[in-house]
Design a protein around this motif. Structure first.
Motif, PDB file in Angstrom:
ATOM      1  N   GLY A 297      37.801 -11.883  43.014  1.00 49.01           N
ATOM      2  CA  GLY A 297      36.416 -12.299  42.920  1.00 49.01           C
ATOM      3  C   GLY A 297      35.835 -12.628  44.286  1.00 49.01           C
ATOM      4  O   GLY A 297      36.524 -12.541  45.310  1.00 49.01           O
ATOM      5  N   PRO A 298      34.568 -13.030  44.353  1.00 49.71           N
ATOM      6  CA  PRO A 298      33.909 -13.262  45.654  1.00 49.71           C
ATOM      7  C   PRO A 298      34.602 -14.305  46.519  1.00 49.71           C
ATOM      8  O   PRO A 298      34.746 -14.111  47.728  1.00 49.71           O
ATOM      9  CB  PRO A 298      32.496 -13.710  45.247  1.00 49.71           C
ATOM     10  CG  PRO A 298      32.293 -13.156  43.877  1.00 49.71           C
ATOM     11  CD  PRO A 298      33.645 -13.182  43.220  1.00 49.71           C
ATOM     12  N   VAL A 299      35.032 -15.409  45.938  1.00 51.56           N
ATOM     13  CA  VAL A 299      35.651 -16.471  46.735  1.00 51.56           C
ATOM     14  C   VAL A 299      37.027 -16.031  47.242  1.00 51.56           C
ATOM     15  O   VAL A 299      37.373 -16.245  48.412  1.00 51.56           O
ATOM     16  CB  VAL A 299      35.765 -17.763  45.900  1.00 51.56           C
ATOM     17  CG1 VAL A 299      36.466 -18.850  46.706  1.00 51.56           C
ATOM     18  CG2 VAL A 299      34.386 -18.231  45.455  1.00 51.56           C
ATOM     19  N   ILE A 300      37.809 -15.412  46.380  1.00 53.44           N
ATOM     20  CA  ILE A 300      39.149 -14.972  46.775  1.00 53.44           C
ATOM     21  C   ILE A 300      39.054 -13.879  47.837  1.00 53.44           C
ATOM     22  O   ILE A 300      39.933 -13.775  48.705  1.00 53.44           O
ATOM     23  CB  ILE A 300      39.927 -14.474  45.546  1.00 53.44           C
ATOM     24  CG1 ILE A 300      40.013 -15.592  44.500  1.00 53.44           C
ATOM     25  CG2 ILE A 300      41.324 -14.036  45.930  1.00 53.44           C
ATOM     26  CD1 ILE A 300      40.692 -16.838  44.995  1.00 53.44           C
ATOM     27  N   ARG A 301      38.007 -13.074  47.802  1.00 58.05           N
ATOM     28  CA  ARG A 301      37.846 -12.033  48.825  1.00 58.05           C
ATOM     29  C   ARG A 301      37.729 -12.638  50.219  1.00 58.05           C
ATOM     30  O   ARG A 301      38.255 -12.088  51.184  1.00 58.05           O
ATOM     31  CB  ARG A 301      36.604 -11.188  48.533  1.00 58.05           C
ATOM     32  CG  ARG A 301      36.710 -10.303  47.314  1.00 58.05           C
ATOM     33  CD  ARG A 301      35.382  -9.631  47.050  1.00 58.05           C
ATOM     34  NE  ARG A 301      35.294  -9.151  45.685  1.00 58.05           N
ATOM     35  CZ  ARG A 301      34.166  -8.983  45.025  1.00 58.05           C
ATOM     36  NH1 ARG A 301      33.010  -9.293  45.612  1.00 58.05           N
ATOM     37  NH2 ARG A 301      34.166  -8.522  43.793  1.00 58.05           N
ATOM     38  N   VAL A 302      37.032 -13.754  50.317  1.00 59.61           N
ATOM     39  CA  VAL A 302      36.893 -14.418  51.625  1.00 59.61           C
ATOM     40  C   VAL A 302      38.258 -14.889  52.114  1.00 59.61           C
ATOM     41  O   VAL A 302      38.619 -14.718  53.281  1.00 59.61           O
ATOM     42  CB  VAL A 302      35.902 -15.596  51.518  1.00 59.61           C
ATOM     43  CG1 VAL A 302      35.843 -16.359  52.835  1.00 59.61           C
ATOM     44  CG2 VAL A 302      34.521 -15.089  51.129  1.00 59.61           C
ATOM     45  N   VAL A 303      39.033 -15.468  51.216  1.00 62.60           N
ATOM     46  CA  VAL A 303      40.375 -15.929  51.587  1.00 62.60           C
ATOM     47  C   VAL A 303      41.241 -14.740  52.015  1.00 62.60           C
ATOM     48  O   VAL A 303      41.960 -14.795  53.024  1.00 62.60           O
ATOM     49  CB  VAL A 303      41.013 -16.688  50.411  1.00 62.60           C
ATOM     50  CG1 VAL A 303      42.435 -17.113  50.764  1.00 62.60           C
ATOM     51  CG2 VAL A 303      40.179 -17.909  50.048  1.00 62.60           C
TER      52      VAL A 303
ATOM     53  N   LEU B  20      35.179  -9.885  55.242  1.00 66.44           N
ATOM     54  CA  LEU B  20      34.439 -11.142  55.314  1.00 66.44           C
ATOM     55  C   LEU B  20      32.930 -10.907  55.356  1.00 66.44           C
ATOM     56  O   LEU B  20      32.159 -11.668  54.767  1.00 66.44           O
ATOM     57  CB  LEU B  20      34.873 -11.931  56.551  1.00 66.44           C
ATOM     58  CG  LEU B  20      36.308 -12.472  56.554  1.00 66.44           C
ATOM     59  CD1 LEU B  20      36.625 -13.109  57.900  1.00 66.44           C
ATOM     60  CD2 LEU B  20      36.500 -13.482  55.437  1.00 66.44           C
TER      61      LEU B  20
ATOM     62  N   SER C 267      31.933  -8.573  51.698  1.00 61.52           N
ATOM     63  CA  SER C 267      32.504  -8.818  50.367  1.00 61.52           C
ATOM     64  C   SER C 267      31.477  -9.306  49.354  1.00 61.52           C
ATOM     65  O   SER C 267      31.643  -9.091  48.150  1.00 61.52           O
ATOM     66  CB  SER C 267      33.648  -9.838  50.474  1.00 61.52           C
ATOM     67  OG  SER C 267      33.176 -11.086  50.954  1.00 61.52           O
ATOM     68  N   ARG C 268      30.399  -9.951  49.811  1.00 66.45           N
ATOM     69  CA  ARG C 268      29.394 -10.435  48.872  1.00 66.45           C
ATOM     70  C   ARG C 268      28.633  -9.290  48.214  1.00 66.45           C
ATOM     71  O   ARG C 268      28.032  -9.475  47.151  1.00 66.45           O
ATOM     72  CB  ARG C 268      28.410 -11.368  49.580  1.00 66.45           C
ATOM     73  CG  ARG C 268      29.036 -12.680  50.045  1.00 66.45           C
ATOM     74  CD  ARG C 268      28.002 -13.599  50.654  1.00 66.45           C
ATOM     75  NE  ARG C 268      28.598 -14.867  51.056  1.00 66.45           N
ATOM     76  CZ  ARG C 268      28.768 -15.906  50.259  1.00 66.45           C
ATOM     77  NH1 ARG C 268      28.368 -15.825  49.002  1.00 66.45           N
ATOM     78  NH2 ARG C 268      29.313 -17.016  50.702  1.00 66.45           N
TER      79      ARG C 268
END
Length: 221
Positions: free
Chosen positions: A74-80, A154, A157-158
């Motif tokens: 998901g969006p948050v995990i993509r940043v990680v 980073l 990803s959004r």
């Protein structure tokens, strides 16, 4: 939506390709070493990436696994995962740079196995020459691409589409039909029981008496 899907697929493919390239480079010869010892023969050794930079294999495999995780994250995990990909790329670059800048030290394990010489200073003194092959530079390039792909994740990803999930709809019609069938069966069973209860039981004596009176025993009563 189509451009967003292509953007996501492109980044995942770049991560896969760069990680695979780093893993391929790790299996190849990185340094050709010539070792000279007093009173012994000259040793010519081929030092692979598994000896010169043993950590690259774990980093490359982690990159491959990360590419699979990006496809469902998901969006948050993509940043990680993007931050982790940048760290993996930096680590691969660091391993390659250390091997290129100090090939004698990177070959210490192979030299020790071949000659029995131990100790960093003793190994460096025994190495007459150490020629670096193109493979550590290829690993360095793979690390740069891995880190760049992490930055791209980073930044973009959004705009990626979310993971698709398919769920089976629960159908209550079948359950209701089953309940209706069970009710119908219960009703039929009740009717048949009632019919059995209401119908009087007949035996052979009753039939014989009926025949004596001229009655047909097959006639329902």
């Amino acid at each position: 939506m189509a451009s967003a899907r292509r953007l996501k697929l492109g980044h995942i493919l770049v991560v896969l390709a760069a990680s695979g390239l780093a893993l391929l480079a790790w299996t190849q010869v990185w340094v050709n070493v010539i070792v000279e010892q007093s009173g012994s023969a000259v040793h010519s050794l081929e030092v692979s990436g598994s000896t010169a930079a043993p950590g690259v294999t774990a980093l490359a495999l982690a990159g491959l696994a990360l590419a699979g995780a990006l496809s469902i994250a998901g969006p948050v995990i993509r940043v990680v995962l993007g931050l982790l990909q940048v760290l993996l790329g930096f680590s691969v670059c660091l391993s390659a740079i250390l091997a290129v800048t100090d090939p004698a030290a990177a070959s210490a394990g192979a030299v020790t196995d071949a000659t029995g010489i131990s100790g960093a200073d003793s190994v460096v003194d025994a190495v007459a020459s150490a020629a670096v092959t193109p493979w550590p530079f290829i690993a360095l390039l793979a690390g740069v691409v891995m880190g760049g792909a992490g930055v791209g994740v980073l930044v973009t990803s959004r705009r990626w589409p979310g993971p698709t999930s398919r769920y089976q709809a629960v159908r209550f019609e079948a359950a209701e039909s089953a309940e209706s069938a069970e009710s119908a069966e219960a009703t039929d069973a009740g009717d048949s029981d009632a019919a059995d209860v209401s119908a009087p039981e007949r035996d052979a004596i009753d039939d014989w008496d009926g025949l004596s009176r001229g009655e047909d025993p097959t006639t329902p009563q």
